[in-house]
Design an enzyme around this catalytic site. Structure first.
Site, PDB file in Angstrom:
ATOM      1  N   SER A   1      14.041  28.677  54.707  1.00 32.93           N
ATOM      2  CA  SER A   1      14.904  29.713  54.130  1.00 32.93           C
ATOM      3  C   SER A   1      15.420  30.738  55.136  1.00 32.93           C
ATOM      4  CB  SER A   1      14.174  30.423  52.997  1.00 32.93           C
ATOM      5  OG  SER A   1      12.925  30.917  53.450  1.00 32.93           O
TER       6      SER A   1
ATOM      7  N   GLU B   1      18.026  46.353  46.999  1.00 29.80           N
ATOM      8  CA  GLU B   1      16.648  46.535  47.448  1.00 29.80           C
ATOM      9  C   GLU B   1      16.369  45.486  48.511  1.00 29.80           C
ATOM     10  OE1 GLU B   1      17.430  44.488  45.055  1.00 29.80           O
ATOM     11  OE2 GLU B   1      16.375  42.740  45.832  1.00 29.80           O
TER      12      GLU B   1
ATOM     13  N   LYS C   1      19.735  34.425  52.028  1.00 25.61           N
ATOM     14  CA  LYS C   1      20.090  35.554  51.162  1.00 25.61           C
ATOM     15  C   LYS C   1      21.597  35.830  51.113  1.00 25.61           C
ATOM     16  CE  LYS C   1      15.854  36.941  49.959  1.00 25.61           C
ATOM     17  NZ  LYS C   1      15.385  36.956  48.556  1.00 25.61           N
TER      18      LYS C   1
HETATM   19  C1  LIG Z   1      13.675  34.212  54.801  1.00 26.77           C
HETATM   20  C2  LIG Z   1      13.211  34.488  53.413  1.00 26.77           C
HETATM   21  N1  LIG Z   1      12.751  33.465  52.671  1.00 26.77           N
HETATM   22  C3  LIG Z   1      12.305  33.663  51.406  1.00 26.77           C
HETATM   23  C4  LIG Z   1      12.293  34.923  50.838  1.00 26.77           C
HETATM   24  C5  LIG Z   1      11.758  35.081  49.450  1.00 26.77           C
HETATM   25  O1  LIG Z   1      12.736  35.343  48.500  1.00 26.77           O
HETATM   26  P1  LIG Z   1      13.160  34.256  47.439  1.00 26.77           P
HETATM   27  O2  LIG Z   1      11.915  33.777  46.765  1.00 26.77           O
HETATM   28  O3  LIG Z   1      14.050  35.015  46.514  1.00 26.77           O
HETATM   29  O4  LIG Z   1      13.864  33.158  48.147  1.00 26.77           O
HETATM   30  C6  LIG Z   1      12.779  36.021  51.576  1.00 26.77           C
HETATM   31  C7  LIG Z   1      12.803  37.360  50.985  1.00 26.77           C
HETATM   32  O5  LIG Z   1      13.095  38.348  51.594  1.00 26.77           O
HETATM   33  C8  LIG Z   1      13.250  35.793  52.891  1.00 26.77           C
HETATM   34  O6  LIG Z   1      13.707  36.795  53.652  1.00 26.77           O
END
Ligand SMILES: Cc1ncc(COP(=O)(O)O)c(C=O)c1O
Length: 418
Positions: free
Chosen positions: A403, A114, A92
């Site tokens: 992620s 948010e 993020k």
């Molecule tokens: C670690 C992590 N991965 C994935 C996501 C999902 O968001 P996005 O689909 O925008 O990557 C989030 C959302 O808070 C997150 O904290």
């Protein structure tokens, strides 16, 4: 350039999806944001400053490594792109940093954001501290309870966290409140939206700031293996980490898989899978032409609607009311999805599937015990799909975007008996 190409840049549309469905008061600030973003994109000094902070502050490039023990057990070669190693613990911050630099450029002083899982809130609070901006984060009270460590982190970083007690008390309702604040304070305030969704230019702008994930991963795979992966996989909430990864591979013969939250079951209200009932059954390999051309007319039918300023796939009832959602991961618990994903779904370029809460918990444990990595529950959805599909992935090279890291999820894991 993205899947929908130059037209996207002029209109903010990805085929029939996207656009700018907002109250009149927001048209001007969105146009101002778009102008600042287009200028910054072409400004070598801005790009150099962004690259410097990504390197020295965020810790990029993030590592890419082979998950050797898990690969051996599964019979494929599994590579992990380690966005969990970014400063603040998730992808993020790439977008939060990019937008905060734009805020400075626009001369604004106040940021609202948010957050669902709290990772975007923490990233926003962090970059606001770094760049001396006031920061207010809206968060559903249910998410505040299940992601409590991140609430504490945001407050320690000097942000004000405002609990949202309306609706489903999760991400959708936090976005509603952040937009309300933005409309009221539009002259002084920037809305630092945390995923590749919302009104134009957000889906394109957020993708651009996260495209570093895919660029790095593509080069790292070539360096590590001498070839591109056969399959690239990412979890999909609003869609930012997935589109950041996929954007580098759209023109390559790489199968792209987005994993949504399958929750407890396929019953309405029990999951957050905007696409995947049908996609699970269909063949969406890049070479497949069965879905070609559908992107222009849109094939979502009654599943398409408008939420938070964009036209996209949306979980809704027959009357168009937004359905409640459930996921064990707060970050995937959202009823709509970024409009570029809607386009990529219809065109058949990306295959969207789901992983259930139970499969996700198994995947979390497996990665922890085999590789010594505690993934975020969001990211564990992508690993869960690989575990389920192991038989069909035998002998193939699979890239998973990890992620974020799982420290924030300790309370949920304890509740689940892990
Ligand atoms: C670690 C992590 N991965 C994935 C996501 C999902 O968001 P996005 O689909 O925008 O990557 C989030 C959302 O808070 C997150 O904290």
């Amino acid at each position: 350039m993205s899947s929908a190409g130059a037209a996207e840049q002029r209109t903010g549309r990805f085929g029939p999806y996207g656009g700018r469905y907002v109250p009149e008061t927001l048209m001007e600030p969105l146009a101002e944001l778009e102008a600042a973003w287009l200028e910054a994109r072409a400004d070598a000094a801005f790009q150099a400053e962004f690259a410097r902070l990504l390197r020295d502050y965020v810790g990029r490039p993030t590592a890419l490594g082979c998950a050797a023990r898990l690969s051996e057990q599964l019979g494929c070669r599994l590579y992990l792109k380690r966005e969990d190693l970014c400063h603040t613990g998730a992808h993020k911050i790439n977008n939060a940093l990019g937008q905060a630099l734009l805020v400075k450029r626009m001369g604004k002083r106040r940021v609202v954001a948010e957050t669902g899982a709290g990772q975007h809130g923490v990233a926003s609070a962090t970059v606001c501290a770094l760049l001396d901006l006031e920061c207010v984060v809206y968060m559903g009270v249910d998410d505040m309870a299940r992601q409590a460590p991140n609430v504490r982190r945001m407050r320690l970083l000097g942000a004000e966290v405002r609990g949202v007690d309306s609706g489903s008390r999760t991400l959708k309702d936090a976005i509603n409140e952040a937009m309300r604040d933005w409309v009221t304070n539009v002259r002084s305030t920037h809305y630092l939206l945390g995923s590749a969704l919302g009104a134009h230019p957000y889906p394109s702008l957020v993708r651009d700031f996260h495209s570093v994930i895919g660029r790095e991963a593509r080069a790292q795979m070539l360096a590590a293996t001498g070839a591109l992966p056969d399959v690239a996989v990412a979890c999909v909430g609003g869609g930012s980490n997935a589109i950041g990864l996929f954007s580098a591979f759209l023109d390559d013969p790489v199968e792209l898989v987005g994993v949504e939250a399958g929750g407890r079951s396929a019953a309405p209200g029990e999951h957050a899978s905007r696409f995947s009932e049908r996609a699970d059954a269909a063949s969406h390999r890049p070479e497949s032409s069965s879905a070609a051309g559908r992107g222009e007319s849109g094939s979502g039918g009654e599943r398409v609607g408008v939420l938070h300023g964009t036209r996209t796939y949306l979980l809704q009832d027959e009357a168009g009311n937004v359905l409640p959602t459930h996921s064990i991961s707060a970050g995937l618990d959202y009823p709509a999805v970024g409009p570029e994903h809607a386009f990529l779904h219809d065109s058949g370029r990306v295959r969207y599937v789901r992983a259930s809460d139970a499969e996700t918990l198994d995947a979390f444990q497996r990665l922890a015990r085999c590789e010594g990595i505690l993934p975020a529950l969001e990211s564990a959805h992508a690993v869960a799909w690989v575990l389920r599909e192991a038989a069909s992935l035998r002998g193939r090279v699979v890239l998973v975007n990890l992620s974020g890291r799982g420290d924030k999820d300790l309370a949920i894991l304890e509740e689940a008996g892990l």
